[in-house]
Design a protein around this motif. Sequence first.
Motif: not given
Ligand code: NI
Length: 190
Positions: A51, A102-103, A144-145, A148
């Motif tokens: 990210q 999510c960012l 979730h992470e 990524h």
């Molecule tokens: Ni996220």
Amino acid sequence: MALREVLQFPDPRLKRVSEPIREMDEALRELARDLCQVMYDEPGIGLAAPQVGEAVRMIVVDTEWTKEDEDEEAVPAERNPLVVVNPEIVHREGVIVWNEGCLSVPDFTADVERAERVTLHGTDLDGNDVHEQAEGLRAVCFQHEIDHLDGVLFIDRISRLKRSLYVKKRKKQLREEEEEGQSRARGHGL
Ligand code: NI
């Protein structure tokens, strides 16, 4: 200003599959510190290295922490970030539906189906084993992470219709931002 910019959909770098970390070095330790700082600054409860544009398998999670600075009555919870290198889900159990955000996916949340309980394996920055069983929000956050790290966003786990509605909305938003930028540039007279 945050130390590192959080990439946002549809940045193609978010779709890369990240590389396993073979050896820890100072740059990776710095990345871990930066990930924590960005997570608390944003604020978020988890962040993955891709990210911020680093395609390596590292995540940070702190599901206990919430930003309560605006509420003077509230006592901010202690910061207790968990940094995991090469994280893997080795066991999953049950089903839970969680409203995720999510960012890297601005202005959108959606219900996502995940395992309710998971066992996470990985190492910390010193190579020590990390082994944690989690459920609920923390289990969702781990899944979730780690997604990524495999180039998967939560919008890849919702219905095609909901996803395409979001993509449309996001493209419109980006077009408007671009037009705004151009009219500002014209305003400068050159
Ligand atoms: Ni996220």
